[in-house]
Write an enzyme that holds these catalytic residues in place. Structure first.
Site, PDB file in Angstrom:
ATOM      1  N   GLY A 190     -14.292  -0.035  25.060  1.00 52.44           N
ATOM      2  CA  GLY A 190     -14.468   0.830  24.224  1.00 52.44           C
ATOM      3  C   GLY A 190     -14.041  -0.067  22.810  1.00 52.44           C
ATOM      4  N   CYS A 228       0.723  -1.241   0.030  1.00 47.11           N
ATOM      5  CA  CYS A 228      -0.002   0.076   0.015  1.00 47.11           C
ATOM      6  C   CYS A 228       0.694   1.225   0.007  1.00 47.11           C
ATOM      7  CB  CYS A 228      -0.817  -0.093   1.100  1.00 47.11           C
ATOM      8  SG  CYS A 228      -0.179  -0.637   2.663  1.00 47.11           S
TER       9      CYS A 228
END
Lengths: 441, 274
Positions: A190, A51
């Site tokens: 979370g 990438c």
């Protein structure tokens, strides 16, 4: 015929992410077909596409203009014009290309200095190229050298020893507290992006189990499923804390969700076994006072950031040492490359010697007649062949020494080929006209 | 100098070299000096074994009746215990404690050889050996607990205060491992210490017909035993861990060392080395 090594590439420094996406070469088939159609202009090929970068390694005959041709293929296979691609591409040749490849392999050219993933990607790219039969002697040797150089850099410098991302730094700290992670339980509070990244590192470090607590239970379920963990309801949080050793919190809560007084009871229940809290939320999720409790360690995002910044600075220093290693290794590779130019001449010379020896052998055996015993025939054959090899030994040694010189001993190589008529050139009668006529007696 | 003595001096020299290797290893954070230290201590241990064997085979009755032999034997067994723990806990860090300690104790045993010990009656020799041996073993374990405790406190303080963990700090074992070393040392060290004290009292009873004679060494030893018992109880029964046990272990070792060096060398008692 002499060859040159080319590396054509673009990376995070030379091109923006949209350009990198356009020319990513994820689908390499059409590009490779195009290069294949170039015929003798390209001898060996390897494509690395991640990438952050594309690197195209090509071995091509000198003066074949391989660089421009490869750029054309690259642009066409991406459906663009070469003029769009060319400004973003760097083109390194010869020893510069070798040095660049070694730097890529060692992670010195990466966005995160010294990151080890690129080496795995390069190994995979090489495996693909080998499977497709696109590599020969130069790329094979070059890539093996790149892998061993990267290993040397890793063992002789501290470039990969310190953590340079928040979540990795947190896991490294956990190792200083707990040592082995295999029997440790972790909890994520979370389910945001940071929590996910931390979970990746924790699972990578080998924690025994991972539970996920989130106000939205479905999100906790989703994240837990991804890491084979266990989702928990938010109301269970404090009750479950005595079971866990490492807590990573990253909620959007405006107030602390874990307070020091909660932890005192939790510690009693777990017989004061150590706990490590990593608070990567802003504003903070965990009461900073818990760090003063015995056997409890709390790091927040700022603490970890400091660790990361210091580590980055240390890596930069280590990178200098790494570059020295790479320079010396690429010089060694350069010497090998020069000696490679000699190979065809060695083969031709020894071949010529052997051909001559066999020719003479046939004549001699004919003269000795059919009654000549087998042992005598074998002895004569051995004599002829070893004589031929020994006669060429000194000239070959001379050429090998000269090939280590700056210009690769090209002129001597050329002279030897002409002297022994290895290219079958007919010497024109006027070739010696420039010689002074011998003085008449 | 006979061959047993030669082997003993070779062991001493090798322990000294090994200690240097381990110290270099921890400060440079490199494996090579540590490996070198390990090899040197292993070779020292082999020489030490040869020295003991030679002494035993040359004259078994003399060897078994002499305090010097028992001391050397028990300094050897102390090193054996530490080596076993070192391998079991996979803490090369323990080499840093084991080897210098072996050196000091072996050197100590040489100075003890000049002490006049009233030996035997036959049973007294056994209890004397047990007394000295178990106490030295437990001293070795206390040293390990103390050193692990000191390293724990330093590392923990650094982690708590969020200072960078590089160099020596990065080379140290984790807090969990250090605490584990402390736990093992206390778990085995306290029963040995208790056995050492009891056999000492029995030996005194057999030799001097008095089990306790209010000797300064005996008083200190009982005080250390009480502290050690408290540490053992809190650690094993109540599950204490971390900083408090680390501090207690340091105190126990520090007092034992002070008692050995201070009382045995400088105070006039029947434990005197001088």
């Amino acid at each position: 015929m002499q060859h040159d090594i080319h590396i054509l590439g673009l990376n995070h420094r030379t091109a923006d992410v949209d350009v990198r996406e356009c020319f990513s070469l994820k689908e390499q088939v059409s590009f490779e077909e195009c290069v294949h159609n170039l015929g003798k202009s390209v001898d060996e090929l390897l494509v690395l596409s991640t990438c952050n970068r594309v690197e195209i390694l090509v071995v091509a005959p000198l003066g074949s203009g391989a660089g421009e041709k490869v750029i054309r293929c690259w642009a066409e296979s991406s459906g663009r014009s070469p003029s769009e691609l060319a400004p973003h591409v760097y083109h390194r040749r010869g020893l510069e290309a070798v040095e660049h490849l070694f730097q890529v392999a060692a992670g010195l050219d990466s966005m995160v200095l010294g990151e080890p993933q690129i080496l795995g990607q390069l190994k995979q790219a090489y495996k693909n190229a080998v499977d497709k039969g696109q590599t020969k002697v130069v790329v094979n040797r070059l890539l093996h050298k790149a892998f061993s150089t990267a290993k040397r850099v890793r063992t002789e410098t501290g470039i990969g020893t310190s953590a340079v991302s928040i979540s990795y730094a947190a896991v490294e700290l956990a190792k200083h507290i707990f040592g082995e992670m295999a029997d440790k339980k972790a909890m994520l509070i979370g389910a945001g992006e940071m929590a996910e990244l931390a979970a990746t590192h924790l699972v990578g470090a080998g924690v025994k189990s991972l539970s996920v607590v989130n106000r939205t239970y479905s999100r906790a379920e989703e994240l837990a499923a991804r890491f084979k963990g266990r989702p928990l309801a938010f109301a269970e949080l404090i009750d479950r804390l005595p079971e866990v050793d490492i807590v990573i919190s990253s909620t959007g809560s405006p107030e602390p969700i874990i307070r020091a007084r909660d932890i005192k009871d939790v510690l009693k229940k777990r017989k004061y076994k150590p706990m490590f809290f990593i608070d990567i939320a802003v504003p903070r999720d965990i009461d900073p006072d818990i760090n003063s409790l015995d056997n409890v360690y709390l790091y927040d995002i700022d603490d970890l950031k400091d660790v990361v910044e210091e580590n980055k600075a240390q890596r930069a220093t280590e990178a200098e040492k790494a570059r020295e290693i790479i320079r010396s290794e690429s010089e060694k590779f350069g010497l090998w490359l020069k000696s490679l130019d000699l190979q065809p001449t060695i083969v031709d010379l020894l071949g010529q010697g052997e051909a001559l020896a066999r020719k003479e052998l046939r004549r001699t055996l004919k003269r000795l007649g059919p009654d000549c015993p087998q042992e005598v025939q074998a002895a004569v054959e051995k004599l002829a062949l070893s004589l031929a090899h020994k006669l060429y030994h000194q000239p070959l040694q001379f050429l090998k020494r000269r090939s280590q010189e700056e210009d690769g001993g090209e002129r001597f190589l050329d002279l030897a080929r002409r002297m022994f008529d290895l290219d079958g050139e007919v010497v024109p009668p006027e070739a010696h006209l420039d010689r002074k006529p011998a003085a008449k007696e | 100098m006979d061959s047993a003595e030669l082997a003993l001096y070779a062991a001493l020299a090798l322990y000294l070299v090994g200690s240097g290797g381990h110290i270099c290893g921890i400060f440079t954070g490199k494996h090579r000096p540590n490996t070198f230290g390990g090899i040197a201590s292993g070779a020292g241990f082999a020489c030490h074994t040869v020295s003991l064997a030679l002494r035993l085979f040359a004259n078994p009755s003399l060897a078994l009746a002499s305090g010097e032999f028992y001391l050397s034997l028990f300094s050897w067994s102390l090193l054996l215990v530490l080596f076993v723990l070192w391998v079991r806990l996979k803490l090369s860090f323990l080499g840093l404690i084991a080897t210098p300690l072996a050196f000091i104790i072996l050197l100590g045993s040489l100075s003890v050889s000049s002490a006049r010990l009233p030996l035997p009656p036959s049973l007294a020799g056994l209890f004397f050996g047990l007394h000295i041996g178990t106490l030295f073993c437990s001293l070795g374990l206390m040293a390990m607990a103390g050193a692990a405790g000191a390293a724990y406190i330093k590392l923990e303080r650094r982690i708590k205060s969020k200072e960078k963990l590089n160099g020596v700090w990065a080379a140290l074992p984790s807090l969990d491992k250090l605490d584990n070393a402390n736990r093992l040392a206390v778990t085995f060290g306290f029963p040995l210490y208790t056995l050492g004290l009891l056999s000492g009292f029995i030996w005194a009873g057999l030799t001097w017909k008095r089990y306790f004679s209010w000797d300064p060494k005996e008083i200190t030893a009982v005080f250390i035993w009480l502290l050690f018992a408290f540490l053992f109880h809190q650690r094993v029964a109540l599950g204490w861990r971390g900083r408090k046990t680390a501090w207690l272990a340091i105190w126990v070792f520090g007092l034992s060392l002070a008692s050995m060096l201070g009382i045995n060398f400088f105070v006039k008692t029947h434990h005197s080395f001088a």
